[in-house]
Design a protein around this motif. Structure first.
Motif, PDB file in Angstrom:
ATOM      1  N   CYS A  30       0.775  -1.173  -0.098  1.00  0.00           N
ATOM      2  CA  CYS A  30      -0.023   0.000   0.077  1.00  0.00           C
ATOM      3  C   CYS A  30       0.972   1.269   0.011  1.00  0.00           C
ATOM      4  CB  CYS A  30      -0.835  -0.108   1.111  1.00  0.00           C
ATOM      5  SG  CYS A  30      -2.075   1.421   1.471  1.00  0.00           S
ATOM      6  N   THR A  72     -12.066   5.943   6.291  1.00  0.00           N
ATOM      7  CA  THR A  72     -10.785   5.313   6.230  1.00  0.00           C
ATOM      8  C   THR A  72      -9.689   6.274   5.850  1.00  0.00           C
ATOM      9  OG1 THR A  72      -9.851   3.754   4.357  1.00  0.00           O
ATOM     10  CG2 THR A  72     -11.632   5.061   3.633  1.00  0.00           C
ATOM     11  N   GLY A  73      -8.617   5.793   5.250  1.00  0.00           N
ATOM     12  CA  GLY A  73      -7.503   6.651   5.199  1.00  0.00           C
ATOM     13  C   GLY A  73      -6.650   6.303   3.901  1.00  0.00           C
ATOM     14  N   GLU A  75      -4.685   6.157   7.556  1.00  0.00           N
ATOM     15  CA  GLU A  75      -5.037   5.670   8.812  1.00  0.00           C
ATOM     16  C   GLU A  75      -5.956   6.546   9.301  1.00  0.00           C
ATOM     17  OE1 GLU A  75      -5.324   2.822  10.406  1.00  0.00           O
ATOM     18  OE2 GLU A  75      -6.442   3.803  11.974  1.00  0.00           O
ATOM     19  N   PRO A  76      -7.245   6.113   9.540  1.00  0.00           N
ATOM     20  CA  PRO A  76      -8.465   7.345   9.992  1.00  0.00           C
ATOM     21  C   PRO A  76      -8.208   7.653  11.334  1.00  0.00           C
ATOM     22  CG  PRO A  76      -9.242   5.323   9.607  1.00  0.00           C
ATOM     23  CD  PRO A  76      -8.072   5.182   9.070  1.00  0.00           C
ATOM     24  N   THR A 100     -12.520   1.967   8.942  1.00  0.00           N
ATOM     25  CA  THR A 100     -11.407   0.872   8.655  1.00  0.00           C
ATOM     26  C   THR A 100     -10.179   1.180   9.319  1.00  0.00           C
ATOM     27  OG1 THR A 100     -12.463   0.030   6.692  1.00  0.00           O
ATOM     28  CG2 THR A 100     -10.466  -0.670   7.108  1.00  0.00           C
ATOM     29  N   THR A 101      -9.596   0.514  10.015  1.00  0.00           N
ATOM     30  CA  THR A 101      -8.397   0.821  10.789  1.00  0.00           C
ATOM     31  C   THR A 101      -7.277  -0.142  10.879  1.00  0.00           C
ATOM     32  OG1 THR A 101      -7.222   1.592  12.974  1.00  0.00           O
ATOM     33  CG2 THR A 101      -9.363   0.264  12.819  1.00  0.00           C
ATOM     34  N   GLU A 194      -8.063 -10.418  -2.189  1.00  0.00           N
ATOM     35  CA  GLU A 194      -6.980 -10.489  -2.875  1.00  0.00           C
ATOM     36  C   GLU A 194      -6.118  -9.062  -3.188  1.00  0.00           C
ATOM     37  OE1 GLU A 194      -9.489 -13.522  -6.092  1.00  0.00           O
ATOM     38  OE2 GLU A 194      -9.016 -11.498  -6.699  1.00  0.00           O
ATOM     39  N   MET A 196      -4.646  -6.351  -4.696  1.00  0.00           N
ATOM     40  CA  MET A 196      -4.867  -5.659  -6.056  1.00  0.00           C
ATOM     41  C   MET A 196      -3.955  -4.612  -6.488  1.00  0.00           C
ATOM     42  SD  MET A 196      -8.670  -4.519  -4.814  1.00  0.00           S
ATOM     43  CE  MET A 196      -8.535  -3.709  -3.608  1.00  0.00           C
ATOM     44  N   VAL A 198      -3.761  -1.661  -6.798  1.00  0.00           N
ATOM     45  CA  VAL A 198      -4.218  -0.085  -6.572  1.00  0.00           C
ATOM     46  C   VAL A 198      -2.944   0.571  -6.933  1.00  0.00           C
ATOM     47  CG1 VAL A 198      -6.272  -0.479  -5.365  1.00  0.00           C
ATOM     48  CG2 VAL A 198      -4.137  -0.686  -4.282  1.00  0.00           C
ATOM     49  N   ASN A 202       3.110  -0.057  -5.945  1.00  0.00           N
ATOM     50  CA  ASN A 202       3.131  -1.486  -5.104  1.00  0.00           C
ATOM     51  C   ASN A 202       3.984  -2.476  -6.225  1.00  0.00           C
ATOM     52  OD1 ASN A 202       1.154  -2.384  -6.506  1.00  0.00           O
ATOM     53  ND2 ASN A 202      -0.257  -2.415  -4.685  1.00  0.00           N
ATOM     54  N   GLY A 334      -8.533   5.412   0.467  1.00  0.00           N
ATOM     55  CA  GLY A 334      -8.714   4.372   1.342  1.00  0.00           C
ATOM     56  C   GLY A 334      -9.395   2.963   1.248  1.00  0.00           C
ATOM     57  N   GLY A 335      -9.112   2.592   0.034  1.00  0.00           N
ATOM     58  CA  GLY A 335      -9.552   1.104  -0.416  1.00  0.00           C
ATOM     59  C   GLY A 335     -11.033   1.042  -0.606  1.00  0.00           C
TER      60      GLY A 335
HETATM   61  N1  SAM Z   1      -5.260   2.105   7.228  1.00  0.00           N
HETATM   62  C1  SAM Z   1      -6.469   1.480   7.547  1.00  0.00           C
HETATM   63  C2  SAM Z   1      -6.306   0.035   7.227  1.00  0.00           C
HETATM   64  O1  SAM Z   1      -5.326  -0.475   6.827  1.00  0.00           O
HETATM   65  O2  SAM Z   1      -7.295  -0.596   7.480  1.00  0.00           O
HETATM   66  C3  SAM Z   1      -7.636   1.851   6.230  1.00  0.00           C
HETATM   67  C4  SAM Z   1      -6.931   2.276   5.058  1.00  0.00           C
HETATM   68  S1  SAM Z   1      -6.524   0.805   4.031  1.00  0.00           S
HETATM   69  C5  SAM Z   1      -6.050   1.540   2.512  1.00  0.00           C
HETATM   70  C6  SAM Z   1      -8.020  -0.061   3.748  1.00  0.00           C
HETATM   71  C7  SAM Z   1      -7.836  -1.605   3.411  1.00  0.00           C
HETATM   72  O3  SAM Z   1      -7.171  -1.601   2.119  1.00  0.00           O
HETATM   73  C8  SAM Z   1      -6.972  -2.250   4.360  1.00  0.00           C
HETATM   74  O4  SAM Z   1      -7.761  -3.554   4.794  1.00  0.00           O
HETATM   75  C9  SAM Z   1      -5.716  -2.871   3.518  1.00  0.00           C
HETATM   76  O5  SAM Z   1      -5.490  -3.799   3.735  1.00  0.00           O
HETATM   77  C10 SAM Z   1      -6.325  -2.889   2.228  1.00  0.00           C
HETATM   78  N2  SAM Z   1      -5.396  -2.662   1.074  1.00  0.00           N
HETATM   79  C11 SAM Z   1      -4.373  -1.806   0.914  1.00  0.00           C
HETATM   80  N3  SAM Z   1      -3.915  -1.901  -0.312  1.00  0.00           N
HETATM   81  C12 SAM Z   1      -4.050  -3.223  -0.760  1.00  0.00           C
HETATM   82  C13 SAM Z   1      -3.806  -3.579  -2.004  1.00  0.00           C
HETATM   83  N4  SAM Z   1      -2.801  -3.429  -2.831  1.00  0.00           N
HETATM   84  N5  SAM Z   1      -4.572  -4.769  -2.218  1.00  0.00           N
HETATM   85  C14 SAM Z   1      -5.669  -5.221  -1.617  1.00  0.00           C
HETATM   86  N6  SAM Z   1      -6.011  -4.311  -0.245  1.00  0.00           N
HETATM   87  C15 SAM Z   1      -5.069  -3.505  -0.116  1.00  0.00           C
END
Ligand code: SAM
Ligand code: SF4
Ligand code: SF4
Length: 335
Positions: A30, A72-73, A75-76, A100-101, A194, A196, A198, A202, A334-335
């Motif tokens: 991420c 979300t964020g 990290e919210p 989501t945290t 899975e 992703m 995004v 990454n 924020g996913g």
């Molecule tokens: N910081 C918080 C957290 O980690 O829960 C909230 C924001 S985070 C971007 C939201 C969700 O996206 C998290 O559950 C994280 O594991 C997931 N996430 C981040 N990067 C990802 C990726 N490349 N593929 C799938 N899920 C991803």
């Protein structure tokens, strides 16, 4: 005004609000350190929506059909006084409000969040093995403190708890079964996501994805599973339950089984841009609208116009080539 439908007749039902682009973790999938290092320029304060601006926009979105808001964020919980925003949004009628945290600050915040009116949280945790988890969060954060956060959340009444685990090949696929065994029978719902493509930082490759099918098969061999119905149309997680009655899991197959046809979700970045798809390369500026002299109804018209022209279905079109396109970072929306 009626509720807008996009070009595939999808309504606008869910809104993810990113309250900060900052995070105290550097999860390798991420916010990899090589990109989000010391010199990375996060958003300056003046560009971030205030709580009042977020609340106003959320009310407008609710008028357009949104029923569910997830904070979300980044990290919210690193956003100062986040419980005050929760309190403001909890007063918006008929809204299902969640957050989501990464769980790192949850033990200290759970009670205040609950008192502010939050009902449920999702906590991300990628492994129970400290070595694996630390190699994924990349800031040496121990598993035990995330588990403490989960305990505090439940003790405060934030339940049922959902647990998100991103599975990346070669990193934590060996944690699938230990996680399933650990959370089975606890009432905490483990959801496997899975990995992703995004963002653009990454280094995603299709080979790194452990498919939902493979995840379910891995668990099913030891702990037999059977599929169950979705809770509601548009739910992204496919649900499975243990045949012995000890609970359920979810799998979010965003890569191998696209669910764009039911996608009713929009995303608001911390600086007030609206993204109509997780994989969008561009947002629509709403901050300019809330900081201008428009009325709520004019802002609603502008958002409805954006939604009505939406034609996103990235996951249905995904390929190794599209993965290389420039996209917005996950930590930003924020996913
Ligand atoms: N910081 C918080 C957290 O980690 O829960 C909230 C924001 S985070 C971007 C939201 C969700 O996206 C998290 O559950 C994280 O594991 C997931 N996430 C981040 N990067 C990802 C990726 N490349 N593929 C799938 N899920 C991803
Ligand atoms: Fe931070 Fe969450 Fe991204 Fe991890 S997944 S870096 S905790 S925003
Ligand atoms: Fe929705 Fe875009 Fe994801 Fe498809 S790829 S499910 S349209 S966010």
């Amino acid at each position: 005004m009626g509720e807008p439908l996009d070009t595939f007749r999808r309504p606008l039902r869910d809104l993810r609000v990113s309250v900060t682009d900052r995070c105290n973790f550097r999860c390798v999938y991420c916010m990899p350190k090589e990109v989000f290092g010391k010199d990375f320029q996060f958003l300056p304060r003046a560009e971030i929506l205030s709580f009042e601006e977020i609340e106003r926009l959320v009310r407008v979105f609710v008028g357009l059909g949104v029923q569910k808001v997830r904070l979300t964020g980044g990290e919210p919980l690193v956003r100062r006084n986040i419980e005050r925003l929760v309190e403001m949004l909890a007063r918006v009628s008929d809204l299902d409000l969640t957050l989501t945290t990464n769980g790192s600050l949850l033990a200290g915040k759970a009670r205040a969040l609950r008192d502010a009116g939050l009902k449920r949280v999702t906590v991300s945790l990628d492994s129970l093995d400290d070595e694996v988890f630390k190699s994924m969060n990349d800031v040496d954060f121990p598993v035990a403190r995330v588990l403490e956060g989960m305990d505090a959340a439940e003790a405060a009444g934030l339940a049922p708890l959902k647990v998100n685990m991103v599975v990346k090949r070669g990193l934590n696929e060996n944690s699938i079964l230990p996680m399933a065994r650990y959370f089975r029978g606890t009432g905490r719902i483990l959801r496997f996501i899975e990995y992703m493509d995004v963002g653009s930082s990454n280094g995603w490759r299709l080979d790194d994805v452990v498919s939902a099918r493979e995840i379910v098969a891995t668990i099913d061999r030891e702990l037999p599973l059977e599929p169950i119905e979705k809770n509601y149309p548009g739910e992204v997680a496919e649900r499975w339950r243990y045949r012995d009655g000890s609970g359920e899991i979810g799998v979010i197959a965003s890569v191998t089984q696209a669910f764009c046809a039911d996608c009713t979700r929009a995303r608001l970045s911390a600086d007030g841009s609206l993204y109509t798809c997780l994989f969008a390369s561009q947002g629509h500026d709403l901050r300019g609208l809330v900081r201008g002299d428009l009325t709520d109804s004019q802002i609603a018209d502008a958002i409805a116009a954006i939604w009505t022209s939406r034609d996103d279905r990235y996951s249905e079109l995904r390929s190794e080539e599209t993965a290389g396109l420039k996209k917005i970072e996950m930590s930003f929306i924020g996913g």
